[in-house]
Scaffold this motif. Structure first.
Motif: not given
Ligand SMILES: [Zn+2]
Length: 364
Positions: A139-144, A173-175
């Motif tokens: 979910k976070f990868i998608s958001k980033r 990018d870091l996130d």
């Protein structure tokens, strides 16, 4: 805390001052959001790596949870309550809170254990926790990925400065890298689950169905005694924000409420101990309810919950935006200020949607 709209800080665009221009800007923003979502789509499945034309509309919470709180196929999404003008007021079960990163075949397979309501007869297995963790990361990868596209488009279409875009891209990018590493760990655990890979710090199986569903990461700032858990102002690139996973799963006649971390994450041990020292279930649930509504934005609520109850919950929402306006200058001052914002004192003032009082009756 996670909201794409917070990235559209209008002070970045000082030329916007008239009402029509604001409406015009909202239209542009809407288009940019839509386009960045499309451009962020990959060509291969994020899990199996095979080429993929049609990505699965993956739900962030298991579909059975949404069905259990839906009313005529609709659920309320957080944005309903915080009145974001651009988004629709309610969403059908099929479109709410979804991401598009993995192929249909994988979606039907890799989350199977934790998305099966019958598997909650006993405590969740390590494999189930790893699957939840995997999805939270996705979910976070998608958001980033989407944000990265978003900043590019803000630069191209809205004249955001290169410095601003560069800085934001850097953070994304870091996130992104952290979530990708974390995803790989979760994937490994789901395939080869070993005891001790995850630690459940709080678990309750309630004898009723709660009107709210959630699954995701939370970066808690302070614990019940005001000790800092995550210093969100620490600019050291080596400093890693540690998330806790929260699950609120309404089953047919029960609900599962659970907080867990992976074995590398020790930052929540004090908080877990404090939670375990709580007098009773009601108190524990009030704390969890507070965490949900003050830290998260992407939960789902049953339309059966009365409007005035949602109104009262508004106190806890939008904490991030309200406190940013007159932020003190030093990191210590900032930490003190934000600790006050999230200090749990309101937990007994707002309605506790996890308590029996708000249980939804079993009919559908
Ligand atoms: Zn796949």
């Amino acid at each position: 805390m996670e909201n794409l709209f917070t990235h559209f800080d209008l002070t970045e665009f000082p030329q916007i001052d008239r009402k029509e221009e604001i409406i015009e800007t909202q239209k542009k923003v809407k288009k940019i959001l839509k386009d960045s979502r499309n451009q962020a789509k990959k060509k291969t499945c994020y899990y199996c790596g095979k080429p993929c034309d049609g990505f699965c509309n993956s739900h962030t919470v298991p579909a059975f949870c949404l069905k259990n709180i839906a009313d005529k196929g609709k659920v309320y999404y957080a944005n309903t309550i915080i009145d974001l003008p651009i988004l629709k007021a309610d969403k059908g079960v099929n479109e709410a809170g979804t991401f598009h990163l993995i192929c249909r075949e994988c979606d039907g397979k890799i989350f199977q254990d934790y998305e099966e309501p019958l598997n909650y007869e006993d405590m969740p297995t390590i494999k189930m926790l790893a699957q939840v963790d995997m999805k939270n990361n996705l979910k976070f990868i998608s958001k980033r990925l989407m944000e990265k596209e978003l900043y590019d488009l803000m630069y191209e279409r809205m004249g955001a400065s290169t410095d601003y875009v560069f800085q934001k891209q850097n953070i994304s990018d870091l996130d992104l890298k952290e979530y990708e590493d974390s995803f790989r760990h979760a994937k490994k655990c789901a395939l080869k689950p070993f005891t001790g890979e995850y630690y459940i710090g709080f678990y309750k199986k309630l004898e009723y169905r709660v009107p709210v569903a959630f699954q995701g990461f939370i970066a808690m700032i302070a614990d019940l005694e005001g000790n800092i858990i995550n210093n969100i102002y620490n600019k050291d690139p080596k400093y890693v924000i540690r998330n806790i996973s929260l699950c609120i799963f309404p089953l047919e006649k029960n609900s599962i409420i659970m907080l867990f971390v992976d074995k590398y994450n020790r930052r929540y041990s004090k908080f877990f101990k404090q939670l375990q020292r709580c007098k009773n279930t009601e108190e524990e649930l009030a704390i969890t309810n507070y965490i949900l509504f003050s830290y998260c934005e992407d939960y789902f609520i049953s339309p059966k919950v009365e409007k005035d109850i949602l109104e009262k919950l508004k106190r806890l929402m939008g904490k991030t935006s309200s406190m940013l306006s007159d932020m003190p200058t030093t990191i210590d001052e900032q930490l003190e200020a934000i600790k006050k914002v999230y200090n749990f004192s309101e937990r007994n003032i707002v309605p506790n949607l996890l308590s029996k009082e708000y249980a939804i009756t079993v009919e559908n």
